[in-house]
Write a protein that holds these residues in place. Sequence first.
Motif, short mmCIF file in Angstrom:
data_model
loop_
_atom_site.label_atom_id
_atom_site.label_comp_id
_atom_site.label_asym_id
_atom_site.label_seq_id
_atom_site.Cartn_x
_atom_site.Cartn_y
_atom_site.Cartn_z
N ASP A 40 0.82 -1.23 0.00
CA ASP A 40 0.00 0.00 0.00
C ASP A 40 0.85 1.27 0.00
O ASP A 40 0.48 2.28 0.60
CB ASP A 40 -0.93 0.01 1.22
N VAL A 41 1.97 1.22 -0.70
CA VAL A 41 2.87 2.39 -0.73
C VAL A 41 2.16 3.60 -1.33
O VAL A 41 2.18 4.70 -0.77
CB VAL A 41 4.16 2.08 -1.52
N ALA A 42 1.53 3.42 -2.50
CA ALA A 42 0.86 4.53 -3.17
C ALA A 42 -0.32 5.05 -2.34
O ALA A 42 -0.51 6.26 -2.20
CB ALA A 42 0.39 4.10 -4.56
N LYS A 43 -1.09 4.13 -1.80
CA LYS A 43 -2.27 4.52 -1.01
C LYS A 43 -1.85 5.29 0.24
O LYS A 43 -2.44 6.32 0.59
CB LYS A 43 -3.06 3.27 -0.63
N ASN A 44 -0.82 4.81 0.93
CA ASN A 44 -0.35 5.49 2.14
C ASN A 44 0.27 6.84 1.82
O ASN A 44 0.10 7.81 2.57
CB ASN A 44 0.66 4.61 2.88
N PHE A 45 0.97 6.91 0.69
CA PHE A 45 1.57 8.18 0.26
C PHE A 45 0.48 9.21 -0.04
O PHE A 45 0.58 10.38 0.37
CB PHE A 45 2.44 7.93 -0.97
N LYS A 46 -0.56 8.79 -0.73
CA LYS A 46 -1.68 9.69 -1.02
C LYS A 46 -2.30 10.24 0.26
O LYS A 46 -2.59 11.45 0.36
CB LYS A 46 -2.75 8.96 -1.84
N ALA A 47 -2.46 9.38 1.26
CA ALA A 47 -3.10 9.80 2.51
C ALA A 47 -2.23 10.78 3.30
O ALA A 47 -2.73 11.54 4.14
CB ALA A 47 -3.39 8.58 3.36
N GLU A 48 -0.94 10.81 2.98
CA GLU A 48 0.01 11.62 3.76
C GLU A 48 -0.02 13.09 3.36
O GLU A 48 0.32 13.96 4.17
CB GLU A 48 1.42 11.04 3.56
N TYR A 49 -0.42 13.41 2.12
CA TYR A 49 -0.33 14.78 1.63
C TYR A 49 -1.67 15.23 1.05
O TYR A 49 -2.23 14.56 0.18
CB TYR A 49 0.77 14.91 0.56
N SER A 50 -2.14 16.38 1.52
CA SER A 50 -3.46 16.88 1.10
C SER A 50 -3.50 17.20 -0.39
O SER A 50 -4.56 17.08 -1.02
CB SER A 50 -3.82 18.13 1.91
N GLU A 51 -2.36 17.62 -0.98
CA GLU A 51 -2.37 17.98 -2.40
C GLU A 51 -2.64 16.77 -3.29
O GLU A 51 -2.94 16.92 -4.48
CB GLU A 51 -1.05 18.66 -2.83
N LEU A 52 -2.53 15.57 -2.73
CA LEU A 52 -2.76 14.35 -3.50
C LEU A 52 -4.20 13.84 -3.38
O LEU A 52 -4.49 12.70 -3.79
CB LEU A 52 -1.79 13.25 -3.06
N SER A 53 -5.09 14.66 -2.86
CA SER A 53 -6.47 14.21 -2.62
C SER A 53 -7.17 13.79 -3.91
O SER A 53 -8.03 12.91 -3.91
CB SER A 53 -7.28 15.30 -1.92
N GLN A 54 -6.82 14.43 -5.04
CA GLN A 54 -7.44 14.09 -6.32
C GLN A 54 -6.67 13.02 -7.08
O GLN A 54 -7.11 12.57 -8.15
CB GLN A 54 -7.57 15.34 -7.19
N ALA A 55 -5.49 12.64 -6.58
CA ALA A 55 -4.67 11.63 -7.25
C ALA A 55 -5.25 10.24 -7.04
O ALA A 55 -5.98 9.99 -6.07
CB ALA A 55 -3.24 11.69 -6.74
N GLU A 56 -4.92 9.34 -7.97
CA GLU A 56 -5.34 7.94 -7.84
C GLU A 56 -4.12 7.10 -7.48
O GLU A 56 -3.03 7.31 -8.02
CB GLU A 56 -5.94 7.45 -9.16
N ALA A 57 -4.29 6.15 -6.55
CA ALA A 57 -3.18 5.34 -6.06
C ALA A 57 -3.39 3.87 -6.43
O ALA A 57 -4.48 3.33 -6.23
CB ALA A 57 -3.05 5.50 -4.55
N PHE A 58 -2.34 3.22 -6.94
CA PHE A 58 -2.47 1.84 -7.42
C PHE A 58 -1.24 1.00 -7.05
O PHE A 58 -0.12 1.50 -6.95
CB PHE A 58 -2.61 1.82 -8.95
N ASP A 59 -1.48 -0.31 -6.89
CA ASP A 59 -0.38 -1.27 -6.84
C ASP A 59 -0.63 -2.41 -7.81
O ASP A 59 0.05 -3.44 -7.78
CB ASP A 59 -0.14 -1.78 -5.41
N ASP A 60 -1.60 -2.22 -8.71
CA ASP A 60 -1.89 -3.16 -9.78
C ASP A 60 -1.67 -2.46 -11.12
O ASP A 60 -2.26 -1.40 -11.38
CB ASP A 60 -3.34 -3.65 -9.69
N ILE A 61 -0.81 -3.03 -11.94
CA ILE A 61 -0.41 -2.37 -13.19
C ILE A 61 -1.59 -2.16 -14.13
O ILE A 61 -1.76 -1.08 -14.72
CB ILE A 61 0.71 -3.16 -13.90
#
Length: 633
Positions: free
Chosen positions: A209-230
């Motif tokens: 959950d690297v991408a998901k946890n990174f997204k949760a860490e920074y407010s500017e990433l609220s609109q970003a999508e996080a994935f670990d499946d190609i």
Amino acid sequence: MNNTRTLKKVIFIMGVSGCGKSTIGKLLSEGLKIPFFDGDDFHPESNVAKMSSGQALNDDDRQGWLETLNDLGKKQLTKDSCVIVCSALKQKYRDILSRNIQSETKWVHLSGSFEQIFERVNSRPNHFMPSELLKSQFDILENPEDALQIDISLTPEHIIKTIKQKLMNTSEFGLFGLGVMGKSLCRNLANNGFKISMFNRHVDGVEEDVAKNFKAEYSELSQAEAFDDISTFVNSLQQPRRIMLMVNAGKTIDYVIEDLLPHLSEKDILIDGGNSNYVKTKERCDYLKTKGIHFIGAGVSGGEEGALKGPSIMPSGDFEAYNNVKVFLEKISAKDQNGLPCCTYVGPEGSGHFIKMVHNGIEYVEMQLLAEVSTILENLGQNPDDIANTLENWKDTASSYLLEITTAIFRKKEGDDWLVNKILDKAGNKGTGNWTTIASAQLGVPSTLIASALFSRYISFYKEERIHLNKNFKTIISSEMNVTTNDVLEAYQFARIINHYQGFKLIAEASNKFSWNLNLSEISRIWTNGCIIRSTLMEDLVEVFKNTTNILTNPQLIDLVNQYKPSAKKVVSQCILNDITTPALGEAVQFFNGITTKYTSANIIQAQRDYFGAHTYQRLDDTSGKSHHTNWN
């Protein structure tokens, strides 16, 4: 940071007259609950009159109209998104419409056959444009590469659904690999208003959950999508897909490409933002071309902070593909003193990674010179605070990022002692210095300072042997070195000019060898901010390279070299007499003497080669170029 601006877009619905732009535009604006504007309503009366009389508009007629619509889009972005309907048939028209709002602009192209649209135009009552002018529009239509292509045969409901699904709910840019640089670039893209998708691999118990946890860490990433499946990551992106790879150079890049390929479509674009070898970048360009995929090798300099706040970016590869990603790269890059992006299309193949490699070679030397200078200042009796003060005083004449951080390093304390005194004197490297030295040898370019800086790092790594040998050989310790801090400054300035001469000489020779047609002035310009080797000297070189490819032919630099050389000789001589190791400073003097010597000792080398190997030689008294051989016995 408030990131609501990621939702603000100007959606241009384009196509020839009669394709249904207004109908689709109105329906889309209603569905998204954003304002709608019909470009036709903004034509000046003169344009309307001209078209009503059966005359086609020329570019001059359209200029003011396009600028008006561009101003409209910029004004609307301060409030909300909007839909604007406009024919926008040529790329240069679209460039005007999206000027200064490229990152907020979306294109939808409603396309159909001439017959389909001709029938539609004829069936419209009271439209000011006769159907006879339709052919002129088809004649000048330049299909946009970066638009969502919609077939007008579909029902309006289907078209609106497609636009919403593929334009509004998908990401504009993908970032693959969330290491230090990848994470910083993601935040940079998000802060600049781009909707992005982020991917990091999943490894049980190691990377979860690297991408998901990174997204949760920074407010500017609220609109970003996080994935670990190609697969889901790739499918989250608008087509043509733009994916930047921020993974380790080498085989990892090839593995990632192979993992991505089954999910990609023709004309998708992969960007390698790592420190890849330029030869491998060319191979990857050629390989992916056979798959219909564009590949861009982009050097990125600036470290973690630069990646976040604005790096220097050096992209190369297919120019058409670069035009499809330049709005992203230029927006997130640092800006020069004129506000222009420190990002430019460098040239074909792996040229972007080549100049990033040379950038790192120049960086090796600049770091080594500062290390040597600091050692000299220490031998003049200065403690780290004194050294920091001396370097601080040099900013007026030798300002650079590396000088700035070295000053800060010498000020840093840990407890009662300076931290720099506690750091093990073994310097690492990640390979680019090796590659630069190898490339220099392959191209026959004497980049001696880069090799010297690289081998100094190698020597440093033999710590245990150095300690042992130090006991076997006496070191001369003088009570006083006969140099001033100004002498040291001038020696440093002398060596820096030679370093930049050698680095850009290597770039120029590679450009000629590989027919890259590199622009040295533009390369130095994108190195004036964001990158590790930014400096006032680099800013001066932007103008110097407008008139020459050899900085040692520039009158101002000639004067400076002549001014600094006596100090360089004096400092290097004193260091030799006092057993102070200054390989880069010393090599700068030796190289300069060699490159400015009219007749060198190479005649003896040629005689030796002819003696033992019959390799022949040419004669000064024979201008024909004929080869000679002598029986030396």
